[in-house]
Design a protein around this motif. Structure first.
Motif, PDB file in Angstrom:
ATOM      1  N   VAL A 153      24.865 -23.966  78.761  1.00  0.00           N
ATOM      2  CA  VAL A 153      23.752 -24.784  79.253  1.00  0.00           C
ATOM      3  C   VAL A 153      22.487 -23.925  79.168  1.00  0.00           C
ATOM      4  CG1 VAL A 153      25.174 -26.205  80.782  1.00  0.00           C
ATOM      5  CG2 VAL A 153      24.112 -24.097  81.648  1.00  0.00           C
ATOM      6  N   ALA A 154      21.338 -24.586  79.176  1.00  0.00           N
ATOM      7  CA  ALA A 154      20.062 -23.875  79.052  1.00  0.00           C
ATOM      8  C   ALA A 154      19.258 -23.977  80.335  1.00  0.00           C
ATOM      9  CB  ALA A 154      19.257 -24.436  77.889  1.00  0.00           C
ATOM     10  N   VAL A 155      18.532 -22.893  80.628  1.00  0.00           N
ATOM     11  CA  VAL A 155      17.617 -22.844  81.770  1.00  0.00           C
ATOM     12  C   VAL A 155      16.212 -22.597  81.215  1.00  0.00           C
ATOM     13  CG1 VAL A 155      17.001 -21.648  83.902  1.00  0.00           C
ATOM     14  CG2 VAL A 155      19.408 -21.882  83.243  1.00  0.00           C
ATOM     15  N   GLY A 156      15.261 -23.442  81.608  1.00  0.00           N
ATOM     16  CA  GLY A 156      13.876 -23.265  81.172  1.00  0.00           C
ATOM     17  C   GLY A 156      13.111 -22.398  82.154  1.00  0.00           C
ATOM     18  N   ILE A 157      12.405 -21.380  81.635  1.00  0.00           N
ATOM     19  CA  ILE A 157      11.610 -20.473  82.455  1.00  0.00           C
ATOM     20  C   ILE A 157      10.141 -20.621  82.048  1.00  0.00           C
ATOM     21  CG2 ILE A 157      11.243 -18.090  83.184  1.00  0.00           C
ATOM     22  CD1 ILE A 157      13.990 -19.119  83.880  1.00  0.00           C
ATOM     23  N   ASP A 178       1.400  -7.294  83.252  1.00  0.00           N
ATOM     24  CA  ASP A 178       2.843  -7.520  83.186  1.00  0.00           C
ATOM     25  C   ASP A 178       3.389  -8.008  84.522  1.00  0.00           C
ATOM     26  OD1 ASP A 178       3.205  -6.527  80.493  1.00  0.00           O
ATOM     27  OD2 ASP A 178       2.831  -4.534  81.313  1.00  0.00           O
ATOM     28  N   VAL A 179       4.356  -8.921  84.447  1.00  0.00           N
ATOM     29  CA  VAL A 179       5.103  -9.341  85.625  1.00  0.00           C
ATOM     30  C   VAL A 179       6.587  -9.230  85.302  1.00  0.00           C
ATOM     31  CG1 VAL A 179       3.289 -10.917  86.387  1.00  0.00           C
ATOM     32  CG2 VAL A 179       5.176 -11.798  85.021  1.00  0.00           C
ATOM     33  N   SER A 180       7.371  -9.047  86.334  1.00  0.00           N
ATOM     34  CA  SER A 180       8.815  -8.921  86.163  1.00  0.00           C
ATOM     35  C   SER A 180       9.513  -9.672  87.269  1.00  0.00           C
ATOM     36  CB  SER A 180       9.227  -7.438  86.186  1.00  0.00           C
ATOM     37  OG  SER A 180      10.625  -7.302  86.027  1.00  0.00           O
ATOM     38  N   GLY A 181      10.611 -10.299  86.925  1.00  0.00           N
ATOM     39  CA  GLY A 181      11.401 -11.023  87.916  1.00  0.00           C
ATOM     40  C   GLY A 181      12.875 -10.993  87.546  1.00  0.00           C
ATOM     41  N   THR A 182      13.680 -11.585  88.402  1.00  0.00           N
ATOM     42  CA  THR A 182      15.127 -11.608  88.197  1.00  0.00           C
ATOM     43  C   THR A 182      15.629 -13.036  88.215  1.00  0.00           C
ATOM     44  OG1 THR A 182      15.378  -9.450  89.272  1.00  0.00           O
ATOM     45  CG2 THR A 182      17.356 -10.806  89.054  1.00  0.00           C
ATOM     46  N   LEU A 183      16.307 -13.411  87.131  1.00  0.00           N
ATOM     47  CA  LEU A 183      16.990 -14.707  87.077  1.00  0.00           C
ATOM     48  C   LEU A 183      18.380 -14.515  87.665  1.00  0.00           C
ATOM     49  CD1 LEU A 183      17.251 -17.677  86.044  1.00  0.00           C
ATOM     50  CD2 LEU A 183      18.212 -16.688  83.940  1.00  0.00           C
ATOM     51  N   SER A 185      11.529 -24.088  85.141  1.00  0.00           N
ATOM     52  CA  SER A 185      10.891 -25.323  84.694  1.00  0.00           C
ATOM     53  C   SER A 185      11.911 -26.357  84.226  1.00  0.00           C
ATOM     54  CB  SER A 185       9.905 -25.029  83.560  1.00  0.00           C
ATOM     55  OG  SER A 185      10.534 -24.333  82.499  1.00  0.00           O
ATOM     56  N   SER A 186      13.128 -25.903  83.928  1.00  0.00           N
ATOM     57  CA  SER A 186      14.195 -26.830  83.526  1.00  0.00           C
ATOM     58  C   SER A 186      15.499 -26.342  84.147  1.00  0.00           C
ATOM     59  CB  SER A 186      14.305 -26.888  82.001  1.00  0.00           C
ATOM     60  OG  SER A 186      15.363 -27.734  81.591  1.00  0.00           O
ATOM     61  N   ASP A 187      15.917 -27.044  85.213  1.00  0.00           N
ATOM     62  CA  ASP A 187      17.101 -26.637  85.980  1.00  0.00           C
ATOM     63  C   ASP A 187      18.287 -27.496  85.539  1.00  0.00           C
ATOM     64  OD1 ASP A 187      19.047 -26.029  87.893  1.00  0.00           O
ATOM     65  OD2 ASP A 187      17.581 -25.859  89.506  1.00  0.00           O
ATOM     66  N   PRO A 188      19.352 -26.865  85.021  1.00  0.00           N
ATOM     67  CA  PRO A 188      20.503 -27.662  84.563  1.00  0.00           C
ATOM     68  C   PRO A 188      21.274 -28.292  85.716  1.00  0.00           C
ATOM     69  CG  PRO A 188      20.999 -25.329  84.427  1.00  0.00           C
ATOM     70  CD  PRO A 188      19.565 -25.423  84.797  1.00  0.00           C
ATOM     71  N   PRO A 217      -0.032 -21.023  80.276  1.00  0.00           N
ATOM     72  CA  PRO A 217       1.391 -20.810  80.598  1.00  0.00           C
ATOM     73  C   PRO A 217       2.206 -20.455  79.365  1.00  0.00           C
ATOM     74  CG  PRO A 217       0.885 -23.148  80.592  1.00  0.00           C
ATOM     75  CD  PRO A 217      -0.419 -22.441  80.414  1.00  0.00           C
ATOM     76  N   SER A 218       3.343 -19.827  79.597  1.00  0.00           N
ATOM     77  CA  SER A 218       4.282 -19.459  78.540  1.00  0.00           C
ATOM     78  C   SER A 218       5.677 -19.874  78.985  1.00  0.00           C
ATOM     79  CB  SER A 218       4.230 -17.948  78.305  1.00  0.00           C
ATOM     80  OG  SER A 218       5.177 -17.543  77.341  1.00  0.00           O
ATOM     81  N   THR A 219       6.493 -20.379  78.036  1.00  0.00           N
ATOM     82  CA  THR A 219       7.833 -20.861  78.382  1.00  0.00           C
ATOM     83  C   THR A 219       8.872 -20.284  77.434  1.00  0.00           C
ATOM     84  OG1 THR A 219       7.640 -22.825  76.992  1.00  0.00           O
ATOM     85  CG2 THR A 219       6.891 -23.027  79.283  1.00  0.00           C
ATOM     86  N   MET A 220      10.108 -20.252  77.915  1.00  0.00           N
ATOM     87  CA  MET A 220      11.235 -19.905  77.063  1.00  0.00           C
ATOM     88  C   MET A 220      12.510 -20.464  77.683  1.00  0.00           C
ATOM     89  SD  MET A 220      12.237 -15.895  77.723  1.00  0.00           S
ATOM     90  CE  MET A 220      13.468 -16.029  76.413  1.00  0.00           C
TER      91      MET A 220
END
Length: 612
Positions: free
Chosen positions: A323-327, A336-341, A309-312, A279-282
């Motif tokens: 505030v920060a959101v963990g993905i 490659d994958v692509s998504g929309t926050l 992975s981290s919902d404020p 897994p990879s996070t940011m």
């Protein structure tokens, strides 16, 4: 490009018999495996192109047999094997008998072969090898062959990643985050970028507008979008280079201007590169750039393998606050994958593009499979250099190269990182120094940090020779072949293991069927230096059906060296077509049934040697 066609014989020799004594030693080792070429090498092929096909035939050797090829498998992405209509049988049926004659006559009534082919389409520069496995009779008698080829990189080969950039929602009048574009040169010479720029002016680029990229190197460009008004905005990044095949590359750019007090940083967001299965996070920051508080209602993300992975949670974000959101990207899928926050506040919804990539390293060794160092004088050394390439899109580390058993040694100056897409290579060396006049074997294991990789095993062998002059191999079997068809040349070597030079003369073929064998290439010198060798090339072309035997002889200072020659002429007059061939051969008379040796051999593959 010239490609040579080969015939590969899979010889399973099973007990059979004639109504009489011992059989002639007919094609017991199947050395008749070549028709036009004895190598499995594709030579040099330009990266991105596909070679012509090499053709192979699996065929039976002496003795009655009926074997099934269940499958042919390989795991080399730059090679392709075409093997249709499997499972398939390889058959030789024999009838023997004689009432009033000195010798029994054995007739091959059915002779069925199986053809397949292979091509090479290199994706990176450098030498490659590929072990191909023939699964015989439900894996009870598997055999392998090794293909080889060398990828040649073009002088200049531009590669630009990513191939498009979508900045998503960007506040009107504010610059987006910087998106990085890597301009790579996959070629073998310096690439010159004569012009790089973006348009329209609402997009800006950081970095030089002209630059050079060395072979295997890259140059980063930064791109931003500053929308002047609400609404969609399109543009492009254009790159001109001296790549003759692709002189211009255009990267589409897009962003959407929004009236908002929120910034999503970074946007677009690219998660750190990861390997498949890891897994990879940011973290993405939601920043309130306005002068009044705003209420965060929810955050969500779509896209394969992408999760929050981290919902404020729902909360108020004060003026100037964030505030920060963990993905997290699970890395389950290669590529490659692509998504929309999507961020929902009391001002409405804001979006940002999120991309991630899972890479997969792929190890390639050359040479691979079974590596024969050939004949080497006792106390002398032969050395083979091995190269390790990465054909995948992710780096890996070589953590160990094992030490083989005596008389072999290995040397590896590692551990080292092997970069993706053949950007570099690791090397190790194996040396054979025989101490006995015998065949010695061992194995070398290359261990990497690739997840689940049990280690890549290479089998090594060497034939130790005593002092004096020795001819190898002891027996050269050129196998079963249609009448009046010349096999590819097979090598006979005379090695001088004395401390002084040896002269030789009168290389010849003698014996009952000498006219079926021909020396087609001889050494240019009649002297072999100390620890040196001389080579002859012998071909076989039978003009009558049946087993053929002869002897290669050459006189040298102090004696005569000999090699037994075997072959069989196949008579095509019995039966026709259907992938079958037919032949006759004879067995000498006697009281006991003929006993054919039992064995399985996949032979006559070209091999490369390097002598120290």
């Amino acid at each position: 490009m010239h490609h040579r066609v080969v015939l590969v014989a899979l010889a399973l020799v099973i007990a059979t018999g004639c109504q009489g004594g011992d059989a002639l030693p007919l094609s017991q080792t199947g050395q008749d495996t070549t028709i036009l070429s004895g190598v499995t090498a594709f030579g040099t092929v330009t990266v991105g192109q596909t070679s012509g096909a090499l053709a192979f035939v699996v065929k039976p050797a002496a003795g009655a047999q009926n074997d099934t090829i269940d499958a042919i498998t390989w795991s080399c992405p730059d090679f392709t094997v075409t093997a249709d209509n499997l499972p398939a049988s390889v058959i030789r049926e024999i009838e023997c008998g004689c009432t009033f004659c000195k010798q029994n006559t054995c007739t091959t009534t059915t002779y069925q072969t199986y053809p397949f082919s292979a091509t090479f389409h290199p994706s990176v520069g450098g030498a490659q090898s590929c072990v191909v496995t023939l699964h015989i009779d439900s894996d009870t008698a598997n055999q392998t062959m090794t293909l080889s080829g060398t990828g040649m990189v073009p002088p200049v080969d531009i590669d630009v990643q990513p191939t498009s950039i979508a900045f998503g929602d960007v506040r009107v009048g504010s610059p987006s985050s910087v998106a990085t574009v890597n301009v790579r040169n996959l070629g073998g010479s310096t690439m010159t970028v004569s012009a790089a720029g973006v348009s329209p002016a609402d997009f800006t680029m950081t970095g030089a507008t002209s630059f050079d990229v060395p072979a295997g190197g890259s140059y980063p460009l930064g791109v931003q979008c500053t929308p002047p008004a609400a609404g969609g905005l399109g543009g492009s990044l254009s790159i001109d280079s001296n790549d003759a095949n692709q002189p211009n590359v255009s990267i589409p750019l897009s962003c959407n201007g929004v009236m908002s007090s929120l910034d999503l940083l970074p946007s677009p967001a690219t998660l750190p590169l990861t390997r498949v299965g890891s897994p990879s996070t940011m973290s993405i920051t939601i920043q309130n750039a306005g002068t009044a508080s705003t209420n965060l209602a929810s955050v969500s993300i779509d896209g394969p393998g992408l999760t929050i992975s981290s919902d404020p949670g729902a909360q108020a974000i004060g003026a100037g606050g964030s505030v920060a959101v963990g993905i997290t990207f699970d890395g389950a899928t290669h590529g490659d994958v692509s998504g929309t926050l999507t961020v929902v506040t009391d001002e409405g919804a804001r979006t940002a593009q999120v991309t991630a990539r899972a890479v997969e390293p792929t190890i390639s060794l050359a040479p691979d499979g079974a590596v024969d160092f050939g004949p080497v004088c006792i106390g002398q050394m032969a050395t083979q250099m091995f190269t390790i390439l990465d054909l995948g899109d992710g780096d890996f580390a070589v953590t160990d190269v094992s030490t083989p058993d005596a008389p072999f040694t290995s040397q590896f100056d590692g551990p080292g990182t092997v970069q993706a897409s053949g950007a570099n290579m690791a090397k190790f060396e194996v040396t054979a120094k025989p101490t006995d006049a015998a065949v010695a074997t061992s194995a070398v294991t290359v261990t990497t940090d690739i997840a689940g990789d049990p280690g890549h095993v290479i089998a090594v062998s060497v034939t130790g020779l005593p002092s004096g002059a020795s001819a190898t191999p002891a027996t050269l079997d050129l196998g079963s072949n249609p009448l009046d068809t010349t096999t590819v040349g097979q090598t006979i070597t005379l090695t001088n293991c004395d401390v002084t030079a040896v002269d030789f003369t009168n290389a010849r073929i003698e014996g009952l069927d000498a006219d079926a064998f021909t020396i087609v290439q001889s050494p240019t010198s009649a002297t072999i230096a100390a620890s040196g060798a001389a080579n002859w090339l012998v071909v076989f072309a039978a003009h009558a059906a049946g087993a053929k035997t002869a002897t290669f002889s050459v006189d040298y200072t102090g004696g005569t060296a000999t090699v037994a020659l075997l072959g069989e002429g196949l008579d095509p007059s019995i039966g026709a077509g259907g992938g079958s061939e037919h032949s006759y051969y004879t067995c000498s008379a006697g009281g006991a049934s003929a006993a054919w040796p039992v064995g399985l051999a996949l032979l006559a593959f070209g091999r490369r040697r390097r002598r120290a």
